[in-house]
Design an enzyme around this catalytic site. Structure first.
Site, PDB file in Angstrom:
ATOM      1  N   ARG A 229      42.536  41.273  36.254  1.00 32.45           N
ATOM      2  CA  ARG A 229      43.540  41.351  37.191  1.00 32.45           C
ATOM      3  C   ARG A 229      43.023  41.859  38.805  1.00 32.45           C
ATOM      4  O   ARG A 229      42.318  43.076  37.972  1.00 32.45           O
ATOM      5  CB  ARG A 229      44.607  41.968  36.726  1.00 32.45           C
ATOM      6  CG  ARG A 229      45.126  41.224  35.482  1.00 32.45           C
ATOM      7  CD  ARG A 229      45.799  39.886  36.286  1.00 32.45           C
ATOM      8  NE  ARG A 229      46.661  38.581  34.883  1.00 32.45           N
ATOM      9  CZ  ARG A 229      45.771  37.521  34.736  1.00 32.45           C
ATOM     10  NH1 ARG A 229      44.694  37.118  35.530  1.00 32.45           N
ATOM     11  NH2 ARG A 229      47.102  37.360  34.160  1.00 32.45           N
ATOM     12  N   GLU A 258      46.139  38.407  46.733  1.00 36.07           N
ATOM     13  CA  GLU A 258      46.152  36.910  45.619  1.00 36.07           C
ATOM     14  C   GLU A 258      47.060  35.949  45.948  1.00 36.07           C
ATOM     15  O   GLU A 258      48.204  37.690  46.347  1.00 36.07           O
ATOM     16  CB  GLU A 258      45.391  37.225  44.496  1.00 36.07           C
ATOM     17  CG  GLU A 258      44.432  37.203  43.963  1.00 36.07           C
ATOM     18  CD  GLU A 258      44.592  36.756  42.640  1.00 36.07           C
ATOM     19  OE1 GLU A 258      45.523  36.342  41.564  1.00 36.07           O
ATOM     20  OE2 GLU A 258      43.792  37.399  41.944  1.00 36.07           O
ATOM     21  N   HIS A 276      40.857  33.481  41.758  1.00 37.03           N
ATOM     22  CA  HIS A 276      41.279  32.938  40.264  1.00 37.03           C
ATOM     23  C   HIS A 276      41.485  31.964  39.991  1.00 37.03           C
ATOM     24  O   HIS A 276      42.201  30.854  39.043  1.00 37.03           O
ATOM     25  CB  HIS A 276      42.673  33.322  40.606  1.00 37.03           C
ATOM     26  CG  HIS A 276      43.026  34.061  39.208  1.00 37.03           C
ATOM     27  ND1 HIS A 276      44.278  35.518  39.597  1.00 37.03           N
ATOM     28  CD2 HIS A 276      43.083  34.023  37.764  1.00 37.03           C
ATOM     29  CE1 HIS A 276      44.652  35.654  37.872  1.00 37.03           C
ATOM     30  NE2 HIS A 276      44.082  35.262  37.322  1.00 37.03           N
TER      31      HIS A 276
END
Length: 309
Positions: A229, A258, A276
């Protein structure tokens, strides 16, 4: 009658068809549709499909009084208010094990690309530069691989590292029965490692676990890979470390900004970025969606779910 399902994430047409064969679903993969349908249709929703990044808040849970089950596509669930679900008696599940191989493969792809400087060498080759005019990138094999978080994905990264004849070390909440070297803290692991791979869950407990001190410990010949993450790595500290030559490079599939790319890292030739999709492949996505269907249909049939939280 099919249970009413609210889908908060992107699904391809074939996966929508798969889900639609079992559920009467509302497709709301963006913030506007999400708010609209929770307000208009929340009373009838009995299941939610989301993921760790998109999450599900306590307020949204309370706006769906008939909600029985909330599922995360993939392993992460850091932004789902699991505690509130439990208080409401709502079952929660994830897709643990469905995309581990894909994420571990991607970690190695980022590591190889970063260490061997593939992105920059590709640019040089296209510009007509031959090998005599470029610096030689280092080996990946026979180095020290440090892994933060030795869960299912971390273990698979470790096994891939062994394929490159690397020595493997790790840090986690506890020491495990594995043939790898355990480090009690991240800084000690980074000091030992040539390559540091982040594979730990996100959330408040791991925010900026990889900070300026850890990056300095990794050193000017060390490389960082993050497939966990974005919140785990301090982006500003990484940018400073790269600018000052305190780390050699990085490969990131996740970042704090993100879905926008990390502006602070965009100008570095020694950084490899992907959007991602470490856990995305046709095989992994099919397995993840099927796991959701299996978990949710088992719940409504009164059977144990495969991967409950």
């Amino acid at each position: 009658m099919k249970p009413k399902l609210l889908v908060l994430i992107y699904l391809s047409d074939p996966h929508q068809a798969l889900v639609g064969s079992h559920f009467d679903f509302i497709y709301a993969p963006n913030a506007e549709l999400r708010a609209k349908h929770i307000a208009a249709d929340g009373a009838a929703v009995r299941a939610v499909l989301t993921n760790g990044t998109t999450g599900l808040t306590a307020a949204e849970i309370d706006a769906m009084p008939a909600l029985e089950v909330a599922c995360a596509l993939g392993v992460g669930f850091e932004n789902i208010d699991v505690a509130h679900c439990k208080r409401r008696g709502i079952a929660v599940a994830n897709g643990a094990g469905t995309n581990d191989d894909c994420v571990a493969d991607h970690a190695m792809a980022l590591l190889l690309a970063a260490v061997r400087n593939v992105r920059w060498l590709d640019q040089q080759c296209r510009a007509g530069v031959w090998r005599d005019a470029v610096p030689m990138p280092p080996n990946v094999s026979h180095r020290r691989l440090g892994i933060i978080g030795l869960g299912d994905i971390g273990r698979k990264v470790a096994r891939r590292g062994l394929g490159f004849e690397m020595e493997v070390g790790y840090h986690g909440r506890s020491k495990k029965d594995v043939p790898y070297t355990y480090f009690a803290d991240v800084k000690s692991l980074a000091t030992w490692a040539d390559f540091l791979v982040v594979a730990t869950p996100g959330g408040a407990a791991t925010r900026h676990l990889v900070n300026a001190e850890v990056l300095t410990a990794l050193g000017p010949r060390g490389f960082l890979v993050n497939i966990a993450r974005g919140s785990v790595v301090d982006t500003a500290a990484l940018a400073d470390a790269l600018r000052e030559g305190r780390v050699a490079g990085a490969g990131l599939d996740v970042y704090e900004s993100e879905p926008k790319p990390p502006a602070a890292l965009m100008d570095f030739d020694n950084v490899v970025l992907t959007p991602h999709l470490g856990g995305w492949s046709p095989e992994a996505m099919q397995a993840s969606v099927q796991r959701f269907v299996d978990n949710a249909t088992r719940h409504f049939a009164g059977e144990p779910m495969i991967s409950p939280l």
